[in-house]
Enzyme design. Sequence first.
Site, PDB file in Angstrom:
ATOM      1  N   LYS A   1      -9.111 -31.344   6.900  1.00 39.74           N
ATOM      2  CA  LYS A   1      -9.988 -30.220   6.519  1.00 39.74           C
ATOM      3  C   LYS A   1     -10.314 -29.414   7.771  1.00 39.74           C
ATOM      4  O   LYS A   1     -10.774 -29.970   8.773  1.00 39.74           O
ATOM      5  CB  LYS A   1     -11.264 -30.814   5.932  1.00 39.74           C
ATOM      6  CG  LYS A   1     -11.896 -30.016   4.826  1.00 39.74           C
ATOM      7  CD  LYS A   1     -13.004 -30.870   4.213  1.00 39.74           C
ATOM      8  CE  LYS A   1     -13.828 -30.097   3.253  1.00 39.74           C
ATOM      9  NZ  LYS A   1     -15.060 -30.821   2.927  1.00 39.74           N
TER      10      LYS A   1
HETATM   11  C1  E4P Z   1     -16.722 -30.007   0.027  1.00 38.49           C
HETATM   12  O1  E4P Z   1     -15.599 -29.978   0.465  1.00 38.49           O
HETATM   13  C2  E4P Z   1     -17.866 -29.409   0.721  1.00 38.49           C
HETATM   14  O2  E4P Z   1     -17.976 -29.908   1.991  1.00 38.49           O
HETATM   15  C3  E4P Z   1     -19.112 -29.623  -0.072  1.00 38.49           C
HETATM   16  O3  E4P Z   1     -18.830 -29.417  -1.454  1.00 38.49           O
HETATM   17  C4  E4P Z   1     -20.278 -28.791   0.391  1.00 38.49           C
HETATM   18  O4  E4P Z   1     -21.339 -28.905  -0.534  1.00 38.49           O
HETATM   19  P1  E4P Z   1     -22.842 -28.438  -0.182  1.00 38.49           P
HETATM   20  O5  E4P Z   1     -22.871 -26.962  -0.104  1.00 38.49           O
HETATM   21  O6  E4P Z   1     -23.645 -28.969  -1.337  1.00 38.49           O
HETATM   22  O7  E4P Z   1     -23.176 -29.089   1.135  1.00 38.49           O
END
Ligand code: E4P
Length: 217
Positions: free
Chosen positions: A83
Site C-alpha cells: 500500500k
Molecule cells: C483502508 O485501506 C483505509 O486505511 C481505511 O479504510 C481508512 O479508514 P478510516 O478513514 O476510518 O481511518
Amino acid sequence: MKFFVDTAEIDAIAELNDLGMVDGVTTNPSLIAKSGRDILEVTKEICALVDGPVSAEVVATDAETMLEEGKKLAGMAENIAVKVPLTWAGLKTCKALSDQGTMVNVTLCFSANQALLAAKAGATFISPFIGRLDDLNLDGLDLIADIRTIYDNYGFDTNILAASIRSANHMSECAKIGADVATAPPAVIKNMANHLLTDKGLAAFVADAEKAQIKIL
Ligand code: E4P
C-alpha cells in the site's frame, strides 16, 4: 463485491474468515499501531490466515525508501499488496512495484483525477476514502461512482477498493455503484446482518412457538 476486512486484529479476521466473509484484508499504520503488534509479525500472521490480498502500507514518504520497504513487505508472502499513498512519490513506487509483478494498493485517494493517475501507474487497487470525504460534508459515494464511470470508459483493470467505510449503508451503496471491493471494520460487516423488523419478527415467532408448545428437538 468482494469484502476486505479493515483491521489488524487477528481474532476478528479469523471469526469473519470462518464464515467466508473475508476476501482480503487491509491494514494501515494506524491500525497496526492500534493492534500493538510488530508490523512484520502481524502481517505475516494475517497472510497465513487468509487466502486473498493483504494490504501492508509503507511508512516512508520518498520513492526510493518506499520502494525498498515495498520490496521487503512483498517478500514476506505471495498475497501481499503493497500500500502506497497517492502522492507523486507513491505513484512512482506503484509503477516500479507493479512492473515487477507486485500487487499495489494506492491509498488516500480523494479525487477522480488521483484515481486516473493510479490506474495509469498500474495500481492493482485504488482506495478512495468515503468516510473522510463525508466528514467534510462532501459525498464519498459520488467519488466511487465517478471512478467507476472513468475506469469503465477506458477499460482500466485497476480494482476500485472502497475504503474508509463507516456504515452498513455504505456497503450496499458501494455494491449498487459497482465497487469491485469494499473494505470495512469488522463491526460494520457484522452490522449488515441487523434489521429492526428481523428482531421484531423473530420475537413474535418465538412467543408463538412457546405458546403453541412447538418443539422440533
Ligand atoms: C483502508 O485501506 C483505509 O486505511 C481505511 O479504510 C481508512 O479508514 P478510516 O478513514 O476510518 O481511518
